[in-house]
Design an enzyme around this catalytic site. Sequence first.
Site, PDB file in Angstrom:
ATOM      1  N   SER A  70     -39.553  67.784   0.996  1.00 61.92           N
ATOM      2  CA  SER A  70     -40.036  67.294   2.295  1.00 61.92           C
ATOM      3  C   SER A  70     -40.142  65.780   2.399  1.00 61.92           C
ATOM      4  CB  SER A  70     -41.392  67.925   2.621  1.00 61.92           C
ATOM      5  OG  SER A  70     -41.228  69.257   3.047  1.00 61.92           O
ATOM      6  N   LYS A  73     -37.921  64.263   4.909  1.00 64.38           N
ATOM      7  CA  LYS A  73     -38.254  64.240   6.336  1.00 64.38           C
ATOM      8  C   LYS A  73     -38.501  62.822   6.840  1.00 64.38           C
ATOM      9  CE  LYS A  73     -40.136  68.904   5.961  1.00 64.38           C
ATOM     10  NZ  LYS A  73     -41.351  69.727   5.880  1.00 64.38           N
ATOM     11  N   TYR A 197     -30.821  71.414   7.111  1.00 69.09           N
ATOM     12  CA  TYR A 197     -32.193  71.138   6.658  1.00 69.09           C
ATOM     13  C   TYR A 197     -32.347  71.445   5.167  1.00 69.09           C
ATOM     14  CZ  TYR A 197     -37.205  71.890   6.035  1.00 69.09           C
ATOM     15  OH  TYR A 197     -38.493  71.879   5.555  1.00 69.09           O
ATOM     16  N   TYR A 249     -49.238  67.419   4.795  1.00 68.68           N
ATOM     17  CA  TYR A 249     -49.538  68.714   5.381  1.00 68.68           C
ATOM     18  C   TYR A 249     -51.016  68.828   5.746  1.00 68.68           C
ATOM     19  CZ  TYR A 249     -45.061  69.269   3.059  1.00 68.68           C
ATOM     20  OH  TYR A 249     -43.790  69.078   2.626  1.00 68.68           O
ATOM     21  N   VAL A 267     -42.600  69.493  -2.094  1.00 65.74           N
ATOM     22  CA  VAL A 267     -42.951  70.534  -3.060  1.00 65.74           C
ATOM     23  C   VAL A 267     -42.135  70.440  -4.345  1.00 65.74           C
ATOM     24  CG1 VAL A 267     -43.823  72.110  -1.301  1.00 65.74           C
ATOM     25  CG2 VAL A 267     -41.409  72.244  -2.004  1.00 65.74           C
TER      26      VAL A 267
END
Length: 313
Positions: A70, A73, A197, A249, A267
């Site tokens: 992530s 992103k 993705y 998160y 992660v």
Amino acid sequence: MFQPPDPVRFQEILDDIVDRMRFETERGAAASYIPELADVSLNRCGIAVAPLGGPVLSSGDSAVPFSIQSISKIFSLVLALGHVGAALWQRVGREPSGDPFNSIVQLEFERGKPRNPFINPGAIVVSDIITLKSREAAENHPVLQLCQDLADDHTIYVNENVFQSEVATGDRNRALAYFMLAEGNIECDVRQVTESYFRQCSIEMSCQQLALATRFLAAGGNDKGASRFGVTPERARRINSLMMTCGCYDASGEVAFRVGLPCKSGVGGGIVAIVPGIASLAAWSPGLDEKGNSVLALRAIEELTRRLGWSVF
């Protein structure tokens, strides 16, 4: 204005932090739901700092590539903003979610508009925009190209085994995409969008490479590599603010409390942090807490910022 110590003292601090992390008994657990990430040794730990105008300083396993997941992103958000600018916020929100990164509950309540671009459904919408605008072949993935350009390192690559593992276990992300498609917030083919993705999440980088690739955010967007993709000082501030409020998160508030810097986790065990006007940081250790953030990487960054007095507050 907080300042970095001299390089010799800085290196001593980094080495001391990594040495201390090696003796920590609480290490979390690897991301077992992605099989290719499940077997990475929890004993790995590295940290790197890229000061503005200076060489990268690092310690531990800082040159070992790992799956950025992530953290990618950040880079996909840069590309999407470069394509559509503020129109992005008509499709993705800018609020903390308070829910797990792959939750569908809030998405259903809010009719297919994700809370922010750093949770999975938000990143899938961002990927939809990139897919629509770029039409690049998989081997020339635009997020990979951006990472290579920002780090000035074209050895950065996509781990095909991780990618295949993501595809094989990605039903929940496909479900999120199909739900948003039903709500009119996905325009391209769901398979194509989700595989794009998955591919960006499967990029592998080291702490050293990540620190270099995110240094443009510490420089306030004043970086020739980033400016080619539409990054301005204002846009860099916006990305930093989203990292502060949404980057880890549903633990983003806790991380802001402990670290006091914009952060983004993945992660794969990596965490990047931005010290505006000073440096970018990257730390890695594969063991995660229950919120999906690396136990030791977060602890290492927290210790470094405490010792150096780095905080935006």
